[in-house]
Motif scaffolding. Sequence first.
Motif, PDB file in Angstrom:
ATOM      1  N   ARG A 122       0.415  39.607  40.630  1.00 59.60           N
ATOM      2  CA  ARG A 122       1.464  39.509  39.488  1.00 59.60           C
ATOM      3  C   ARG A 122       2.948  39.983  40.157  1.00 59.60           C
ATOM      4  NH1 ARG A 122      -0.555  36.998  34.922  1.00 59.60           N
ATOM      5  NH2 ARG A 122      -2.373  38.012  34.086  1.00 59.60           N
ATOM      6  N   ASP A 123       3.870  38.934  40.087  1.00 61.48           N
ATOM      7  CA  ASP A 123       5.098  39.432  40.626  1.00 61.48           C
ATOM      8  C   ASP A 123       6.035  38.900  39.776  1.00 61.48           C
ATOM      9  OD1 ASP A 123       7.690  39.235  41.939  1.00 61.48           O
ATOM     10  OD2 ASP A 123       6.411  39.804  43.762  1.00 61.48           O
ATOM     11  N   SER A 124       6.731  39.724  39.025  1.00 62.32           N
ATOM     12  CA  SER A 124       7.921  39.097  38.089  1.00 62.32           C
ATOM     13  C   SER A 124       9.223  38.395  38.482  1.00 62.32           C
ATOM     14  CB  SER A 124       8.548  40.436  37.127  1.00 62.32           C
ATOM     15  OG  SER A 124       9.304  41.460  37.865  1.00 62.32           O
ATOM     16  N   ALA A 125       9.401  38.445  39.982  1.00 63.36           N
ATOM     17  CA  ALA A 125      10.388  37.731  40.409  1.00 63.36           C
ATOM     18  C   ALA A 125       9.666  36.229  41.033  1.00 63.36           C
ATOM     19  CB  ALA A 125      10.931  38.514  41.895  1.00 63.36           C
ATOM     20  N   LEU A 126       8.564  36.582  41.771  1.00 59.02           N
ATOM     21  CA  LEU A 126       8.193  35.430  42.454  1.00 59.02           C
ATOM     22  C   LEU A 126       7.095  34.673  41.808  1.00 59.02           C
ATOM     23  CD1 LEU A 126       8.042  36.891  46.162  1.00 59.02           C
ATOM     24  CD2 LEU A 126       9.909  35.372  44.894  1.00 59.02           C
ATOM     25  N   GLY A 127       6.227  35.327  40.770  1.00 65.28           N
ATOM     26  CA  GLY A 127       4.948  34.781  40.236  1.00 65.28           C
ATOM     27  C   GLY A 127       5.605  33.670  39.508  1.00 65.28           C
ATOM     28  N   SER A 128       4.778  32.759  39.061  1.00 67.51           N
ATOM     29  CA  SER A 128       4.698  31.802  38.175  1.00 67.51           C
ATOM     30  C   SER A 128       3.132  31.402  37.562  1.00 67.51           C
ATOM     31  CB  SER A 128       5.105  30.360  38.883  1.00 67.51           C
ATOM     32  OG  SER A 128       4.860  29.336  38.109  1.00 67.51           O
ATOM     33  N   ARG A 129       3.257  30.885  36.184  1.00 69.60           N
ATOM     34  CA  ARG A 129       2.090  30.465  35.643  1.00 69.60           C
ATOM     35  C   ARG A 129       1.426  29.218  36.336  1.00 69.60           C
ATOM     36  NH1 ARG A 129       4.543  28.533  29.798  1.00 69.60           N
ATOM     37  NH2 ARG A 129       5.895  26.987  30.526  1.00 69.60           N
ATOM     38  N   ALA A 130       2.435  28.563  37.032  1.00 66.82           N
ATOM     39  CA  ALA A 130       1.640  27.416  37.750  1.00 66.82           C
ATOM     40  C   ALA A 130       1.145  27.775  39.060  1.00 66.82           C
ATOM     41  CB  ALA A 130       2.706  26.478  38.123  1.00 66.82           C
ATOM     42  N   ASN A 131       1.299  28.953  39.651  1.00 64.95           N
ATOM     43  CA  ASN A 131       0.745  29.374  40.778  1.00 64.95           C
ATOM     44  C   ASN A 131      -0.517  30.541  40.701  1.00 64.95           C
ATOM     45  OD1 ASN A 131       0.259  30.370  43.269  1.00 64.95           O
ATOM     46  ND2 ASN A 131       2.240  31.186  43.696  1.00 64.95           N
ATOM     47  N   ALA A 132      -1.631  29.869  40.785  1.00 69.19           N
ATOM     48  CA  ALA A 132      -2.937  30.746  40.570  1.00 69.19           C
ATOM     49  C   ALA A 132      -2.856  31.887  41.511  1.00 69.19           C
ATOM     50  CB  ALA A 132      -4.103  29.817  40.627  1.00 69.19           C
ATOM     51  N   ALA A 133      -2.081  31.771  42.685  1.00 69.38           N
ATOM     52  CA  ALA A 133      -2.343  32.940  43.774  1.00 69.38           C
ATOM     53  C   ALA A 133      -1.456  34.089  43.386  1.00 69.38           C
ATOM     54  CB  ALA A 133      -2.097  32.285  45.053  1.00 69.38           C
ATOM     55  N   LEU A 134      -0.450  33.785  42.696  1.00 67.72           N
ATOM     56  CA  LEU A 134       0.737  34.778  42.299  1.00 67.72           C
ATOM     57  C   LEU A 134       1.196  34.442  40.860  1.00 67.72           C
ATOM     58  CD1 LEU A 134       1.829  37.420  43.381  1.00 67.72           C
ATOM     59  CD2 LEU A 134       3.716  35.880  44.137  1.00 67.72           C
ATOM     60  N   ARG A 135       0.581  35.223  39.786  1.00 71.02           N
ATOM     61  CA  ARG A 135       1.123  34.862  38.410  1.00 71.02           C
ATOM     62  C   ARG A 135       2.239  35.673  37.909  1.00 71.02           C
ATOM     63  NH1 ARG A 135      -1.612  30.270  36.753  1.00 71.02           N
ATOM     64  NH2 ARG A 135      -3.817  30.613  36.991  1.00 71.02           N
ATOM     65  N   GLU A 136       2.901  35.236  37.082  1.00 70.37           N
ATOM     66  CA  GLU A 136       3.996  36.146  36.403  1.00 70.37           C
ATOM     67  C   GLU A 136       3.457  37.209  35.350  1.00 70.37           C
ATOM     68  OE1 GLU A 136       6.856  33.300  34.569  1.00 70.37           O
ATOM     69  OE2 GLU A 136       5.163  32.640  33.283  1.00 70.37           O
ATOM     70  N   PRO A 137       3.963  38.260  35.094  1.00 70.54           N
ATOM     71  CA  PRO A 137       3.378  38.926  33.966  1.00 70.54           C
ATOM     72  C   PRO A 137       3.320  38.346  32.372  1.00 70.54           C
ATOM     73  CG  PRO A 137       5.206  40.230  35.255  1.00 70.54           C
ATOM     74  CD  PRO A 137       5.253  38.772  35.546  1.00 70.54           C
ATOM     75  N   VAL A 138       2.609  38.436  31.696  1.00 67.18           N
ATOM     76  CA  VAL A 138       2.173  38.087  30.578  1.00 67.18           C
ATOM     77  C   VAL A 138       2.976  38.805  29.576  1.00 67.18           C
ATOM     78  CG1 VAL A 138       0.577  37.217  28.913  1.00 67.18           C
ATOM     79  CG2 VAL A 138      -0.188  37.222  31.338  1.00 67.18           C
ATOM     80  N   ARG A 139       3.746  38.040  28.710  1.00 65.21           N
ATOM     81  CA  ARG A 139       4.654  38.685  27.714  1.00 65.21           C
ATOM     82  C   ARG A 139       4.461  38.368  26.273  1.00 65.21           C
ATOM     83  NH1 ARG A 139      10.543  38.705  30.622  1.00 65.21           N
ATOM     84  NH2 ARG A 139       9.987  38.248  32.760  1.00 65.21           N
ATOM     85  N   ARG A 140       2.908  38.123  26.005  1.00 62.08           N
ATOM     86  CA  ARG A 140       2.680  38.170  24.690  1.00 62.08           C
ATOM     87  C   ARG A 140       1.358  39.121  24.401  1.00 62.08           C
ATOM     88  NH1 ARG A 140       3.026  32.122  23.197  1.00 62.08           N
ATOM     89  NH2 ARG A 140       1.134  32.507  21.793  1.00 62.08           N
ATOM     90  N   VAL A 141       1.152  39.550  23.466  1.00 60.33           N
ATOM     91  CA  VAL A 141       0.156  40.612  22.860  1.00 60.33           C
ATOM     92  C   VAL A 141      -1.076  40.058  22.840  1.00 60.33           C
ATOM     93  CG1 VAL A 141      -0.518  42.131  21.185  1.00 60.33           C
ATOM     94  CG2 VAL A 141       2.072  41.938  21.584  1.00 60.33           C
ATOM     95  N   HIS A 142      -1.971  40.282  23.727  1.00 63.19           N
ATOM     96  CA  HIS A 142      -3.256  39.611  23.916  1.00 63.19           C
ATOM     97  C   HIS A 142      -4.500  40.485  24.304  1.00 63.19           C
ATOM     98  CE1 HIS A 142      -1.785  40.053  28.089  1.00 63.19           C
ATOM     99  NE2 HIS A 142      -3.249  39.620  28.538  1.00 63.19           N
ATOM    100  N   ASN A 143      -5.628  40.038  24.321  1.00 63.17           N
ATOM    101  CA  ASN A 143      -6.806  40.680  24.953  1.00 63.17           C
ATOM    102  C   ASN A 143      -7.725  39.308  25.705  1.00 63.17           C
ATOM    103  OD1 ASN A 143      -8.598  42.982  25.272  1.00 63.17           O
ATOM    104  ND2 ASN A 143     -10.013  41.576  24.351  1.00 63.17           N
ATOM    105  N   ASP A 144      -8.063  39.685  26.932  1.00 62.55           N
ATOM    106  CA  ASP A 144      -8.515  38.890  27.780  1.00 62.55           C
ATOM    107  C   ASP A 144      -9.952  38.095  27.260  1.00 62.55           C
ATOM    108  OD1 ASP A 144      -6.326  39.606  29.166  1.00 62.55           O
ATOM    109  OD2 ASP A 144      -7.433  40.178  30.770  1.00 62.55           O
ATOM    110  N   GLN A 145     -10.619  38.695  26.464  1.00 64.08           N
ATOM    111  CA  GLN A 145     -11.685  37.974  26.012  1.00 64.08           C
ATOM    112  C   GLN A 145     -11.906  38.137  24.685  1.00 64.08           C
ATOM    113  OE1 GLN A 145     -14.039  36.597  28.049  1.00 64.08           O
ATOM    114  NE2 GLN A 145     -12.934  37.271  29.976  1.00 64.08           N
ATOM    115  N   THR A 146     -13.031  37.531  24.058  1.00 61.55           N
ATOM    116  CA  THR A 146     -13.294  37.837  22.590  1.00 61.55           C
ATOM    117  C   THR A 146     -14.613  38.234  22.280  1.00 61.55           C
ATOM    118  OG1 THR A 146     -14.127  35.529  22.135  1.00 61.55           O
ATOM    119  CG2 THR A 146     -11.733  35.805  22.089  1.00 61.55           C
TER     120      THR A 146
END
Length: 288
Positions: A122-146
């Motif tokens: 992840r990179d807050s400047a260069l990352g994107s949710r559309a780029n699987a190789a470099l994502r942006e930080p997630v800014r929603r309260v969450h947990n990755d599994q259920t």
Amino acid sequence: MNAVVNDWPSAQTLPSVRAELNYLKPGESRPVSYTFDPPAGVPWTTGAVAPQRVTIRDGRPLAALGEFSLDKSGFQLLGHRSALSDFSDEAVIRSVYHEESAQLLRKATGAEKVLVFDHTLRDSALGSRANAALREPVRRVHNDQTFVSGPRRVRDHLPPEEATERLKHRFAIVNLWRPLSTVERLPLALCDARSIAPEDLVPSDLVYRDKVGETYSFLHNPAHRWYWFPKLRPDEVLLLKIYDSRSDGTARLTAHTAFENPADAPDAPPRRSIELRALLFWSAAQAT
């Protein structure tokens, strides 16, 4: 889930900040998020957020006293310097960093087997949710599994016979989160598992190209106790409990999110990090 903790006298004197965290708005239908460009007219994410201003305490003093652990609070801070300094080569990450991290997780948890199944840069400047190789930080309260999708991961990544046997005993999913440079903006906030109530959890769909996974979104609960570790360094890692099959009072999961710390300089360098996800298995003897 553990009972909600309302009295935290040892935490009241800790340094803290007040910041907004993006919880799910109450009354929303089941949220859906895409990991790739969604079909035309379909939003990346559904489920409106309800930002809540909360107190986030400096966890370093309590971590130094051993107050946080995967099985107690659902997260843990460890000192660990990686043998890898350059995370630009995907093949090297998989060959070197995955094995190094598996060894660290075995040592930290006593698990008999650790299977790393993916990682995210992840990179807050260069990352994107559309780029699987470099994502942006997630800014929603969450947990990755259920509690539903956790066992699915075992079947996804193990041969059928081994999966059937492993599912009879304790297993867990743990994220290993490492900054690639000192974190000066968008740090990670972690919610103590002991302050989470079952009714806070909202199952949410995570759509991949070949399947639909399930994560948890979270409703706000004033009992939630949030922590962060200021200026987290590359020689430090956070372990996050994402799922645990044990239901005897052990922390089964936590909640986490990136957040805007109002104390951080607006021109601070971007946040760069890598998170690695692993299945942990204990033998029948260990699980009793």
